[in-house]
Write an enzyme that holds these catalytic residues in place. Structure first.
Site, mmCIF file in Angstrom:
data_model
loop_
_atom_site.group_PDB
_atom_site.id
_atom_site.type_symbol
_atom_site.label_atom_id
_atom_site.label_comp_id
_atom_site.label_asym_id
_atom_site.label_seq_id
_atom_site.Cartn_x
_atom_site.Cartn_y
_atom_site.Cartn_z
ATOM 1 C CD GLU A 100 13.741 -30.850 32.715
ATOM 2 O OE1 GLU A 100 14.667 -30.327 32.049
ATOM 3 O OE2 GLU A 100 13.839 -31.964 33.242
ATOM 4 C CD GLU A 119 14.612 -35.810 26.836
ATOM 5 O OE1 GLU A 119 13.843 -36.552 26.173
ATOM 6 O OE2 GLU A 119 15.838 -35.802 26.644
#
Length: 332
Positions: A162, A303
């Site tokens: 994300e 991430e």
């Protein structure tokens, strides 16, 4: 159905002293049970990184403006981010999905970018509902489609990452609501919030969850989630339905896993927790899911980075189960 006992029996029969590989054997058990295979596959694998903006950033819950979401997505698309460097090192395919960013990323868009935003960022959850149920459903469907796309491409292991400035505030709300912990524990520093910001963030989390009056239905969760979080929840639910192994990343992705398990019970059965984040609420979220993290290295980047760092250990566990001879077969 493959049980822990089935996997342990296979491990004990291999050409090595029983239990001699310690925690690697424990991970092999988790991997085989989650995969429902005594010869689990960890390749091919894909990281799908979902990006979105959060209206609550306006309340001073983070050091960074929402524009950083777009800047980091551009860095990811260029292949120069931490997540893309780690994905390359681990042989993981990468896709980036715009779940709802205020500013469009760079053009022309590369093939591994899906520009299908639900809406330009969530509303401010400190002032009302972050999104409508219809928007939640659209984000969920976006995630489902990405899981199906990955499965159709033959990927056996899926990771959701994300990128969204402000998303640890939404994650804290979800963990407070779904794991039953206090807002004080659920709220951490995120991407470097100082002590004053953390107090603002904590109070916003407590007030937003209090407005739900104990509800944890879809509408309640939509009120405190983010577009990328709802998309990841749909991604996980679809992965479970497609019998694809899921390697969880950090706090925000685990908040999405809480949603998926709440709305689609049993989703957690395909999950392995890559690591324990430095965020204080992450342990409670993992405990709620019944998951034990592979690593405890105090990572908090997001991430998908923590999951990617843990990935070689899953490869080792798979190699143990797939490629080691049985003791009984030696010399036969």
């Amino acid at each position: 159905m493959i049980t822990r006992e089935d996997v342990q029996a296979k491990l004990d029969a291999l050409a090595k002293p029983v239990g001699s590989l310690g925690q690697l054997e424990a991970l092999a058990v988790e991997l085989a049970v989650a995969s429902q295979s005594l010869a689990p596959l960890t390749r091919p694998r894909r990281l799908v990184l979902f990006a979105a903006d959060h209206g609550v950033v306006a309340q001073g819950v983070t050091l960074w403006p929402s524009a950083v979401t777009t800047a980091m997505v551009e860095t990811i698309l260029s292949g120069k981010a931490t997540s893309t460097a780690l994905a390359k090192a681990q042989g993981a395919d990468v896709r980036v999905v715009d779940a709802g960013m205020v500013q469009p990323p760079c053009e022309p868009w590369p093939d591994h970018f899906n520009a299908s935003p639900v809406a330009p960022g969530t509303a401010d959850l400190s002032r009302g509902e972050a999104m409508t149920v219809e928007q939640f459903d659209a984000a969920w469907a976006l995630g489902e489609a990405e899981a199906q796309r990955a499965a159709d491409a033959g990927h056996r292991l899926l990771i959701a990452g994300e990128m969204g400035i402000g998303n640890t505030t939404a994650a804290a709300c979800l963990t407070h609501a779904l794991a039953g912990i206090d807002a004080e524990i659920a709220t951490g520093s995120g991407a470097g919030a100082d002590s004053a910001m953390r107090l603002i963030k904590r109070d916003i989390v407590a007030a937003a969850v209090k407005r739900l009056n104990g509800r944890t239905d879809k509408a309640a969760l939509a009120a405190i989630a983010g577009f990328e979080i709802a998309a990841m929840a749909g991604f996980y639910a679809a992965a479970a339905r497609l019998r694809r192994l899921v390697l969880l990343d950090g706090y925000v992705t685990t908040a999405a896993a809480l949603i998926a398990e709440q709305l689609c019970p049993g989703t957690r059965a395909v999950m392995i927790a890559g690591h324990l984040s430095a965020e204080p609420g992450h342990r409670a979220a993992l405990t709620q899911l019944g998951l034990t993290p592979v690593l405890e290295w105090q990572m908090r980047l997001g991430e998908g980075s923590g999951a990617l760092v843990a990935l070689p250990l899953l490869d080792s566990a798979a190699a143990l189960l797939c490629d080691v001879a049985r003791l009984a077969d030696i010399g036969s």
